[in-house]
Design an enzyme around this catalytic site. Structure first.
Site, PDB file in Angstrom:
ATOM      1  N   ARG A   1      -6.866 -37.507  14.423  1.00 19.14           N
ATOM      2  CA  ARG A   1      -7.771 -39.040  14.332  1.00 19.14           C
ATOM      3  C   ARG A   1      -8.297 -39.036  13.669  1.00 19.14           C
ATOM      4  O   ARG A   1      -8.839 -38.463  12.921  1.00 19.14           O
ATOM      5  CB  ARG A   1      -8.352 -38.411  15.750  1.00 19.14           C
ATOM      6  CG  ARG A   1      -7.499 -38.347  17.085  1.00 19.14           C
ATOM      7  CD  ARG A   1      -7.991 -38.692  18.385  1.00 19.14           C
ATOM      8  NE  ARG A   1      -7.636 -38.465  19.604  1.00 19.14           N
ATOM      9  CZ  ARG A   1      -7.157 -37.120  19.935  1.00 19.14           C
ATOM     10  NH1 ARG A   1      -7.519 -36.109  19.251  1.00 19.14           N
ATOM     11  NH2 ARG A   1      -6.467 -37.125  21.112  1.00 19.14           N
TER      12      ARG A   1
ATOM     13  N   LYS B   1     -11.541 -35.244  20.981  1.00 18.15           N
ATOM     14  CA  LYS B   1     -11.579 -35.906  22.461  1.00 18.15           C
ATOM     15  C   LYS B   1     -11.625 -35.128  23.928  1.00 18.15           C
ATOM     16  O   LYS B   1     -12.456 -35.807  24.714  1.00 18.15           O
ATOM     17  CB  LYS B   1     -10.128 -37.156  22.098  1.00 18.15           C
ATOM     18  CG  LYS B   1      -9.988 -38.146  23.561  1.00 18.15           C
ATOM     19  CD  LYS B   1      -8.853 -39.220  22.770  1.00 18.15           C
ATOM     20  CE  LYS B   1      -9.134 -40.185  24.305  1.00 18.15           C
ATOM     21  NZ  LYS B   1      -7.591 -41.104  24.180  1.00 18.15           N
TER      22      LYS B   1
ATOM     23  N   HIS C   1      -5.213 -44.896  12.872  1.00 21.76           N
ATOM     24  CA  HIS C   1      -4.897 -44.026  14.019  1.00 21.76           C
ATOM     25  C   HIS C   1      -2.936 -44.061  14.222  1.00 21.76           C
ATOM     26  O   HIS C   1      -2.639 -43.251  14.589  1.00 21.76           O
ATOM     27  CB  HIS C   1      -5.678 -44.514  14.858  1.00 21.76           C
ATOM     28  CG  HIS C   1      -5.514 -43.877  16.511  1.00 21.76           C
ATOM     29  ND1 HIS C   1      -4.079 -43.640  17.227  1.00 21.76           N
ATOM     30  CD2 HIS C   1      -6.569 -43.211  17.003  1.00 21.76           C
ATOM     31  CE1 HIS C   1      -4.742 -42.433  17.838  1.00 21.76           C
ATOM     32  NE2 HIS C   1      -5.963 -42.453  17.925  1.00 21.76           N
TER      33      HIS C   1
ATOM     34  N   ARG D   1      -0.634 -41.155  12.957  1.00 26.60           N
ATOM     35  CA  ARG D   1      -0.535 -40.354  14.114  1.00 26.60           C
ATOM     36  C   ARG D   1       1.122 -40.935  14.468  1.00 26.60           C
ATOM     37  O   ARG D   1       1.594 -40.059  14.806  1.00 26.60           O
ATOM     38  CB  ARG D   1      -1.495 -40.086  15.523  1.00 26.60           C
ATOM     39  CG  ARG D   1      -2.618 -39.965  14.913  1.00 26.60           C
ATOM     40  CD  ARG D   1      -4.085 -39.962  15.432  1.00 26.60           C
ATOM     41  NE  ARG D   1      -4.006 -39.405  16.770  1.00 26.60           N
ATOM     42  CZ  ARG D   1      -4.204 -38.431  17.731  1.00 26.60           C
ATOM     43  NH1 ARG D   1      -4.362 -36.788  16.672  1.00 26.60           N
ATOM     44  NH2 ARG D   1      -3.546 -37.927  18.750  1.00 26.60           N
TER      45      ARG D   1
ATOM     46  N   HIS E   1      -2.558 -32.988  21.446  1.00 22.27           N
ATOM     47  CA  HIS E   1      -1.969 -33.929  22.948  1.00 22.27           C
ATOM     48  C   HIS E   1      -1.161 -32.671  23.808  1.00 22.27           C
ATOM     49  O   HIS E   1      -0.515 -32.691  24.265  1.00 22.27           O
ATOM     50  CB  HIS E   1      -1.174 -34.855  22.866  1.00 22.27           C
ATOM     51  CG  HIS E   1      -1.244 -36.207  22.348  1.00 22.27           C
ATOM     52  ND1 HIS E   1      -0.288 -37.118  22.092  1.00 22.27           N
ATOM     53  CD2 HIS E   1      -2.719 -36.415  22.206  1.00 22.27           C
ATOM     54  CE1 HIS E   1      -1.425 -38.460  21.579  1.00 22.27           C
ATOM     55  NE2 HIS E   1      -2.117 -38.074  21.780  1.00 22.27           N
TER      56      HIS E   1
ATOM     57  N   TYR F   1      -2.564 -21.448  25.919  1.00 17.74           N
ATOM     58  CA  TYR F   1      -2.109 -20.591  25.682  1.00 17.74           C
ATOM     59  C   TYR F   1      -0.698 -21.263  24.954  1.00 17.74           C
ATOM     60  O   TYR F   1      -0.092 -20.605  23.438  1.00 17.74           O
ATOM     61  CB  TYR F   1      -1.068 -20.176  27.062  1.00 17.74           C
ATOM     62  CG  TYR F   1       0.147 -18.999  26.855  1.00 17.74           C
ATOM     63  CD1 TYR F   1       0.042 -17.998  25.875  1.00 17.74           C
ATOM     64  CD2 TYR F   1       1.375 -19.892  27.107  1.00 17.74           C
ATOM     65  CE1 TYR F   1       0.709 -16.856  26.270  1.00 17.74           C
ATOM     66  CE2 TYR F   1       2.693 -18.618  27.372  1.00 17.74           C
ATOM     67  CZ  TYR F   1       2.193 -18.375  26.289  1.00 17.74           C
ATOM     68  OH  TYR F   1       3.571 -16.744  26.144  1.00 17.74           O
TER      69      TYR F   1
END
Length: 411
Positions: free
Chosen positions: A250, A277, A339, A342, A365, A374
């Site tokens: 970002r 975020k 942005h 992305r 994300h 993990y």
């Protein structure tokens, strides 16, 4: 001015300001039991002489001068004299009024907004806090800050937000509307309000323009890459745009990045949780092209903690509009934003066969909970391979060539 030179009462403003102290404190009558007291150290204040219910005379302080002006003191004195005429002890009335004023001060929209900010601040990234508080202080508090929040009508909020619309600051308006709605939600859930005057207003206001995450098409991408490489103005922004493209982070995460977050020997960038975020650390593998850009950038800003220090204050990052302004100067207003890189990375990688989980992890994300942590760990090497391919792919596009991804190399 000496007290012997006073010519009229009530005391004029010039008299109040000019009265000189004497060896002992003294009072000068203003009228109707109101006195102006001057101390030897020069301190000045107002006092009311009144008769208590038991018939004894007493003094009641009305505040210091010039905080309480002559007109203000006379108004307070008139209210207290009226209370005394009704059989109410002026001292009791004074305390009641002060409590009422304090309650009113705590019921202003600004007081409620500040309370909401303190509750929410710990969950915000620094850039979010700056944008949110800045928008409230610039647009809302000067208009509604001193108003009792319960007295502000929905139509007033509608007219205010439509005024922001007419200025063309749609994104700011949307941010302000969401913040103010949350502020009223705080009052509602804590039993201080029944209704939220901003409820439903979004249906009658413009939404955030789509260009906020605008990005070029695949066909336009080579031209954009060449335009970035040829950007002739601020060279740190040229490298910043390249880093945004190569990493998929970002804009705020890059703009606020610090040199001590990078391990260039290991080819890793660890973004701390407080700047993310999702409020959890994010590891970014660094391609050869990213390391080369960082080496160039360090020659420009390596003397400072931040990769992109501000022009006026080197301890703060560049403006949150810096990258988008550079794109606008290149002619990409409404076509490409920081942005939006992305989106380009996500689309390009997915269309070239890279696993969705790896792409999503690179863009931070990641799913919540233990499984998210993990997956982030086991995908690091896969992402390193993926992002090196992506950097090579972009270089080939810039040279008008195409590199095809072989499915087997990401297994």
């Amino acid at each position: 001015m000496k007290r012997s030179e006073i010519k009229r009462r009530p005391l004029a403003d010039t008299t109040l300001a000019g009265l000189e102290p004497e060896i002992a404190a003294y009072r000068e009558q203003d009228g109707q039991g109101l006195y102006f007291r001057v101390k030897p150290n020069g301190g000045k204040s107002w006092e009311l002489r009144y008769k208590k219910p038991d018939g004894k005379w007493s003094w009641l302080g009305l505040g210091s001068y010039p905080e309480v002006s002559g007109a203000g003191a006379r108004q307070k004195a008139a209210e207290l004299r009226a209370d005394a005429a009704d059989g109410i002890n002026p001292l009791t009335a004074k305390h009641a009024r002060k409590a009422s004023e304090l309650e009113a001060a705590n019921s202003t929209f600004e007081a409620l907004a500040r309370e909401w900010i303190e509750i929410r601040r710990s969950g915000w990234a620094s850039s979010t806090a700056t944008r949110t508080i800045g928008a409230l202080e610039l647009h809302v508090l000067p208009v509604f800050g001193k108003r009792l929040y319960a007295s502000i009508l929905p139509i007033e909020w509608m007219e205010f937000l439509r005024g922001m619309e007419q200025q063309g600051i749609i994104e700011q308006m949307s941010r302000v509307r969401r913040s103010c709605k949350e502020i009223y939600d705080l009052a509602r859930v804590t039993g201080r309000a029944v209704h939220n005057p901003l409820e439903g207003l979004n249906r009658f206001l413009q939404s955030k323009p789509a260009e906020n995450y605008a990005h070029v098409t695949a066909k336009e991408l080579p031209t954009l890459l060449r335009a970035i490489s040829a950007y002739p103005h601020a060279h740190d922004l040229r490298l910043g745009l390249r880093l945004l493209m190569l990493t998929g982070v970002r804009p705020s995460e890059l703009r606020e990045a610090r040199w001590d977050e990078f391990d260039r020997k290991a080819g890793l960038w660890l973004i701390p949780a407080e700047r993310m975020k999702k409020r959890r650390p994010h590891t970014v593998p660094l391609s050869r092209q990213v390391l080369d850009a960082l080496e160039q950038l360090q020659k420009m800003t390596g003397a400072y903690p931040l990769l992109f220090p501000g022009r006026n204050d080197r301890t703060k990052p560049r403006s949150n509009m810096a990258f988008n302004m550079a794109l606008r100067r290149m002619g990409y207003a409404g076509r490409q934003t920081g942005h939006g890189f992305r989106h380009i990375a996500s689309t390009t990688l997915r269309e070239n066969g890279f696993a969705k989980d790896h792409v999503e992890a690179q863009l931070s994300h990641v799913e919540d909970g233990v499984s998210g942590v993990y997956n982030k760990a086991i995908y690091l090497e896969q992402r390193r391979t993926m992002m090196q391919w992506y950097a090579d792919h972009l270089d080939e596009l810039e040279r008008d060539n195409v590199v095809e991804f072989k499915q087997g190399q990401n297994r």
